[in-house]
Structures are given as C-alpha cells and as structure tokens.
Design a protein around this motif. Structure first.
Motif, PDB file in Angstrom:
ATOM      1  N   LEU A 101       0.809  -1.227   0.000  1.00 19.48           N
ATOM      2  CA  LEU A 101       0.000   0.000   0.000  1.00 19.48           C
ATOM      3  C   LEU A 101       0.837   1.270   0.000  1.00 19.48           C
ATOM      4  CD1 LEU A 101      -2.774  -1.037   2.573  1.00 19.48           C
ATOM      5  CD2 LEU A 101      -2.778  -1.299   0.076  1.00 19.48           C
ATOM      6  N   GLY A 102       2.094   1.174   0.445  1.00 13.02           N
ATOM      7  CA  GLY A 102       2.962   2.354   0.477  1.00 13.02           C
ATOM      8  C   GLY A 102       2.702   3.246   1.675  1.00 13.02           C
ATOM      9  N   LYS A 103       2.938   4.555   1.510  1.00 11.29           N
ATOM     10  CA  LYS A 103       2.785   5.513   2.595  1.00 11.29           C
ATOM     11  C   LYS A 103       1.309   5.711   2.958  1.00 11.29           C
ATOM     12  CE  LYS A 103       7.080   7.147   3.285  1.00 11.29           C
ATOM     13  NZ  LYS A 103       7.744   7.263   4.606  1.00 11.29           N
ATOM     14  N   ILE A 104       1.012   5.593   4.256  1.00 10.38           N
ATOM     15  CA  ILE A 104      -0.348   5.806   4.736  1.00 10.38           C
ATOM     16  C   ILE A 104      -0.290   6.767   5.917  1.00 10.38           C
ATOM     17  CG2 ILE A 104      -2.428   4.730   5.650  1.00 10.38           C
ATOM     18  CD1 ILE A 104      -1.502   2.098   4.491  1.00 10.38           C
ATOM     19  N   ASN A 105      -1.089   7.824   5.864  1.00  6.94           N
ATOM     20  CA  ASN A 105      -1.110   8.812   6.954  1.00  6.94           C
ATOM     21  C   ASN A 105      -2.145   8.376   7.999  1.00  6.94           C
ATOM     22  OD1 ASN A 105      -1.405  11.137   8.619  1.00  6.94           O
ATOM     23  ND2 ASN A 105      -0.570  12.391   6.977  1.00  6.94           N
ATOM     24  N   ILE A 106      -1.666   8.041   9.203  1.00  6.10           N
ATOM     25  CA  ILE A 106      -2.566   7.574  10.265  1.00  6.10           C
ATOM     26  C   ILE A 106      -2.432   8.408  11.535  1.00  6.10           C
ATOM     27  CG2 ILE A 106      -2.610   5.207   9.403  1.00  6.10           C
ATOM     28  CD1 ILE A 106      -0.598   4.493  11.581  1.00  6.10           C
ATOM     29  N   GLY A 107      -1.544   9.405  11.534  1.00  8.66           N
ATOM     30  CA  GLY A 107      -1.346  10.250  12.716  1.00  8.66           C
ATOM     31  C   GLY A 107      -2.616  10.993  13.087  1.00  8.66           C
ATOM     32  N   GLY A 108      -2.972  10.963  14.362  1.00 13.31           N
ATOM     33  CA  GLY A 108      -4.163  11.650  14.837  1.00 13.31           C
ATOM     34  C   GLY A 108      -5.426  10.823  14.755  1.00 13.31           C
ATOM     35  N   LEU A 109      -5.348   9.638  14.161  1.00 15.10           N
ATOM     36  CA  LEU A 109      -6.511   8.761  14.069  1.00 15.10           C
ATOM     37  C   LEU A 109      -6.599   7.840  15.286  1.00 15.10           C
ATOM     38  CD1 LEU A 109      -6.336   7.623  10.312  1.00 15.10           C
ATOM     39  CD2 LEU A 109      -7.534   9.594  11.289  1.00 15.10           C
ATOM     40  N   THR A 110      -7.789   7.412  15.605  1.00  5.88           N
ATOM     41  CA  THR A 110      -7.952   6.414  16.655  1.00  5.88           C
ATOM     42  C   THR A 110      -7.623   5.037  16.079  1.00  5.88           C
ATOM     43  OG1 THR A 110     -10.270   5.944  16.162  1.00  5.88           O
ATOM     44  CG2 THR A 110      -9.824   7.780  17.668  1.00  5.88           C
TER      45      THR A 110
END
Length: 254
Positions: A101-110
C-alpha cells in the motif's frame, strides 16, 4: 540560647505538619455520574511503534502484509535468530510505510479509524474480509516528582488511568501535593498541560483520567517540604560560615 533552640524546633515541627484535609483522596465534591465514562480512545501519534496483524481465510493473500523482520550475518548473508513480525514506526508526518500500500497517513486517528482505513484499502482488491489488529508496542507513561518510585512505565494493555499510574509509582509521598498534579500531553503536535485534584471526586470526570501514551505525570512537593529543604540548605550554609568565623576568631585571639 536554649529558648531559641526550642522555638526553632517548634517552628520546624509546625511547618512540617500536614493537615488531614490535604492528604485524604476524593473527600470533596460528588461524582457527576452523567459525566463518568469508561470508554477511552488511543490516538496514534508520531514515534508510536505499531504491530499490525492482518488475518483472513485466504492465508496466501495476507502474507505480503505480515512481513517478518530478521537479522542477517554479514559474512554468510544468512538469517540469524528467530524471525519476528515487522514493526511500523509512525514518522513525524504521522505516516507509516506499509507493504504493497505504500505511505499511509494515520497520525491523529484512533485505533478504530486506522483499522477502518486499512480495511478499505485492502478489501476487496487485495484481501477479502480482512481481520486487522493493531497494537502500540512502545506504549509508555512517565511519573515524576514526589512519589515513591518515579520513572517511566511500559503499559502492555494500552489502558491506564491516572490512579493506576500513581499506584505503579508507589503512590505519592506524604509530602506530595495532592490538589495540583500536572499532566503534560501532546495534542495536534503541541504540548498541552492539565491539572487534577486528587482531593476531589471530579477526577473521575477529568479528560486526563485515562492517560495516553507518552503522558507525563508530575507531582509537586507541598509547601512544608519545600520550606524544609530550603531550611536544611540554609542551615548547612550557616554552620559552614559559623565554623569559618570561629576559626578566624580563634586564630586572631591566640
């Protein structure tokens, strides 16, 4: 001279006394049950080290997403030790580099939001009906100040209240200030501070009753302890100066 010593001792004893009202927990206020919540949410933050497990009925389909991390000997280029599951470090941008999937932005998510995000990316193109489990491997909190055992504590189940944290640290010393405990937390990239009062039952409705990873709990010393430390320091200085003066007077009068 004797009267002066007695007076000094009396002052020190009075200043070191701590009122019962300053020690007993949860003595003030009533618990507002409408504000009490047993739910808590783990927010993914930079520097979190994640273990992400993906399972499904099709075992072959999930293999690319459950990579093993191994060490290799430089001389033989062969694997050394037992293979362990790959961990994912959340970078300063809140991203992880996930297989395929590569880069995934998950910062700030529950945690639930991250699971939903990954499920949407995997199903149905890569894995049908994936089961996703996420754990923060380096989940920890710190308790500092006037407690029995200050230090950093790893929390394997990722669920800890302020009372649990203080219990891990051996509870407050008798000189710890119970009505002004400071919790420092990172929110949206900024350091935010909260104060709680252990003398009040309002602690159970506080937004920091459940701690988050990397929270820092600081217990201040009470006024009597600070004054006592200051007095001890000044007393040592006074004794040193007095000794020097007595020595000089002795040498002069010989």
């Amino acid at each position: 001279m004797k009267k002066s010593i007695i007076a000094l001792v009396s002052v020190l004893l009075i200043s070191s006394c701590v009122s019962k009202k300053e020690i007993i927990y949860f003595q003030n206020d009533e618990i507002d049950q409408s504000k009490v919540s047993n739910s808590y949410k783990t927010i993914i933050k930079p520097d979190d080290l994640l273990q992400i497990n993906i399972t499904a009925q099709d075992l072959k389909a999930v293999q690319p997403f459950n990579l093993s991390a191994v060490a290799y000997a430089t001389s033989t280029n062969s694997a050394v030790g037992v293979a362990q599951q790959q961990m994912y470090l959340v970078d300063t941008k809140g991203e992880i580099d996930f297989p395929v999937l590569g880069k995934i932005n998950i910062g700030g998510l529950t945690r639930d939001e991250v699971i939903a995000l990954l499920r949407n990316k995997l199903d149905p193109d890569y894995v049908k009906d994936p089961n996703i489990n996420i754990r923060i491997v380096n989940y920890k909190i710190a308790v500092l100040g006037d407690v029995q055992r200050p230090g950093s504590y790893n929390i394997p189940n990722e669920r800890i209240t302020i009372l649990d944290a203080l219990a891990l640290a051996g509870d407050l010393n008798i000189s710890g200030q119970r009505n002004d405990i400071l919790i420092t937390r990172e929110e949206a990239g900024k350091k935010v501070q909260y104060k709680i009062d252990l003398l009040s039952k309002d602690i159970f409705t506080s937004p920091v009753y459940y701690l988050q990873q990397n929270d820092v709990v600081y217990v201040k010393q009470n006024y009597a302890r600070i004054q006592s430390a200051s007095a001890n320091s000044n007393t040592s200085l006074f004794i040193s100066i007095t000794s020097v003066i007595i020595t000089l007077v002795t040498l002069i009068t010989r």
